[in-house]
Design an enzyme around this catalytic site. Structure first.
Site, mmCIF file in Angstrom:
data_model
loop_
_atom_site.group_PDB
_atom_site.id
_atom_site.type_symbol
_atom_site.label_atom_id
_atom_site.label_comp_id
_atom_site.label_asym_id
_atom_site.label_seq_id
_atom_site.Cartn_x
_atom_site.Cartn_y
_atom_site.Cartn_z
ATOM 1 C CE LYS A 264 -0.387 -0.213 5.110
ATOM 2 N NZ LYS A 264 -1.394 -0.793 6.324
ATOM 3 C CE1 TYR B 246 15.756 30.948 7.085
ATOM 4 C CE2 TYR B 246 15.704 28.748 6.368
ATOM 5 C CZ TYR B 246 15.701 30.004 5.897
ATOM 6 O OH TYR B 246 15.334 30.470 4.799
HETATM 7 C C1 LIG Z 1 -0.450 -1.800 6.552
HETATM 8 C C2 LIG Z 1 -1.116 -2.952 7.101
HETATM 9 C C3 LIG Z 1 -0.332 -4.005 7.416
HETATM 10 C C4 LIG Z 1 1.241 -4.212 7.381
HETATM 11 O O1 LIG Z 1 1.701 -3.518 8.652
HETATM 12 P P1 LIG Z 1 3.113 -3.368 8.882
HETATM 13 O O2 LIG Z 1 3.222 -2.927 10.330
HETATM 14 O O3 LIG Z 1 3.935 -2.653 7.748
HETATM 15 O O4 LIG Z 1 3.619 -4.927 8.808
HETATM 16 C C5 LIG Z 1 -0.952 -5.198 7.900
HETATM 17 N N1 LIG Z 1 -2.337 -5.212 7.811
HETATM 18 C C6 LIG Z 1 -3.209 -4.218 7.608
HETATM 19 C C7 LIG Z 1 -4.685 -4.565 7.638
HETATM 20 C C8 LIG Z 1 -2.375 -3.049 7.249
HETATM 21 O O5 LIG Z 1 -3.251 -1.886 6.841
#
Ligand SMILES: *Cc1c(COP(=O)(O)O)cnc(C)c1O
Length: 400
Positions: free
Chosen positions: A58, A279
């Site tokens: 994702k 800054y």
């Molecule tokens: C993003 C996600 C994961 C993966 O999580 P990680 O901590 O990156 O391994 C697993 N399950 C769901 C439902 C997610 O949205």
């Protein structure tokens, strides 16, 4: 071997001797390391040997790019995505295996895409079941019914879970119902036990394959969870982020950084004792200090909140940032480099490599988690926050 997404860094000349002129512009670049992705996947398979893996890609593969990570991660049994467009890109790459929409469809029309692309999809609320009941399809779907076992974001509560299950099983549009939940505290001492008990109490008498683990659960509790599940959903660990950086580095987990962010020194300063840099004058030199100004700032995705003292590799040698990160630049201390590496100021100057995280060309490494911790954030946010103005190249590596 390095191949670059040439994009706007390339001028293609025409004519009989057509060739590529490589025009380096601003020196910042990111690298995605294919061999690290493969290594991390293999490492997770060693830790959870009996659990098939859905590689979570994702957010454009946590900022790495779905097309870039595909080759390194296609050894997984399936993929997990957030959006139909991400699933569609995986199909375009030739992936015919499982793809799970982690939050399911966002409207009824997306069910048609699920039919067309043969996607598995999460069902976490009644509206998604209503859409399914009205959906016309020749291809019944595989769905993952999600229980809210304590995270309180998505899913049916334990009491309404069975009713949702029964409704789905009776639905001619549904071919197979699997069961899932998501842990809120797999990375901290609170752990997964309470949620796991809730899930087991209310789901164990229902049939179907089970998906429980994210990276933290899979790596921290592999024995307990490996037995009872059919699909682990693994994200951050594949990209070389630690699942609990306070306790154990990614390296200690046996994971390698899949992403490098590097740039170069574009100017040198000698800051006299009592003078400051950047800054707000937040850093004041206690003695005369040689400083490198680096072409990397928060507009590139480097965290603005990274404090003075955030680790960085200059010419592969560990040093630190000084002063505030600005939009296009940050400053690094050159003194550790000049004193320990036997280099003198003639060797360091405009063009000296600076690795913000990942692997330097000298082979030394800096974990993205260290930078994240200095900035009060997570490796996840840094990976996803890489700016579009940073050109990303593929390090295809040698499959040792
Ligand atoms: C993003 C996600 C994961 C993966 O999580 P990680 O901590 O990156 O391994 C697993 N399950 C769901 C439902 C997610 O949205």
């Amino acid at each position: 071997m390095i191949s670059t997404d040439l994009g706007y860094n390339t001028i293609q000349s025409s004519g009989p001797f057509s060739f590529l002129i490589f025009r380096m512009t601003r020196p910042i670049q990111a690298l995605v390391h294919r061999s690290a992705l493969k290594h991390n996947l293999a490492r997770i398979k060693t830790l959870c040997p009996s659990t098939p893996i859905l590689a979570v890609v994702k957010a454009n593969a946590y900022g790495h790019g779905i097309e870039r990570v595909y080759e390194g991660l296609r050894g997984a049994e399936g993929f997990g995505v957030l959006e139909v467009s991400e699933a569609s890109r995986l199909r375009a790459l030739g992936w015919r295996g499982p793809i799970l929409l982690l939050e399911g469809v966002f409207d009824a029309r997306e069910l048609e895409e699920c039919s067309r692309l043969k996607l598995w999809h999460t069902v976490h609320c009644q509206a998604q079941i209503d859409w399914l009941v009205r959906h016309k399809t020749h291809e019944p779907h595989r769905v993952f019914l999600k229980m809210n076992s304590g995270m309180n974001r998505l899913g049916f509560g334990p009491e309404s879970f069975k009713a949702a299950y029964t409704r789905l099983v009776a639905c001619p549009q549904v071919q197979e119902v699997s069961l899932m939940t998501h842990f809120s505290d797999a990375d901290v001492p609170a752990g997964v036990n309470a949620q796991l008990a809730t899930f087991q109490t209310h789901a164990s008498d229902l049939g179907g394959e089970i998906s429980l683990c994210n990276s933290a659960a899979a790596l921290i509790q592999p024995k307990e969870l490996d037995l009872g599940q059919d699909w682990a959903r693994i994200g951050i660990a594949l990209y070389g982020g630690s699942v609990n950086p306070q306790a154990q580095s990614a390296q200690a987990w046996g994971l390698l950084p899949a992403l490098t962010l590097k740039s170069e020194v574009i100017a040198l300063q000698t800051v006299r004792a009592g003078q400051s840099v950047g800054y707000g004058s937040t850093f004041t030199a206690s003695r005369d200090t040689r400083i490198g100004i680096v072409a990397c700032g928060y507009a590139d995705g480097y965290p603005r909140h990274a404090e003075s003292g955030t680790p960085v590799l200059v010419h592969g040698v560990r040093s630190q940032t000084v002063g505030r990160v600005s939009m296009d630049m940050l400053a690094v201390d050159l003194e550790p480099l000049l004193s320990t590496s036997g280099m003198d100021s003639h060797n360091i100057g405009v063009g000296t490599e600076v690795t913000l995280w990942g692997e330097s060309s000298l082979g030394t490494r800096l974990e993205i988690d260290e930078v994240a911790q200095s900035a009060g954030t997570l490796a996840y946010e840094l990976m996803c926050g890489l700016s579009t103005r940073v050109p990303i190249s593929m390090d295809e590596g040698s499959d040792a």
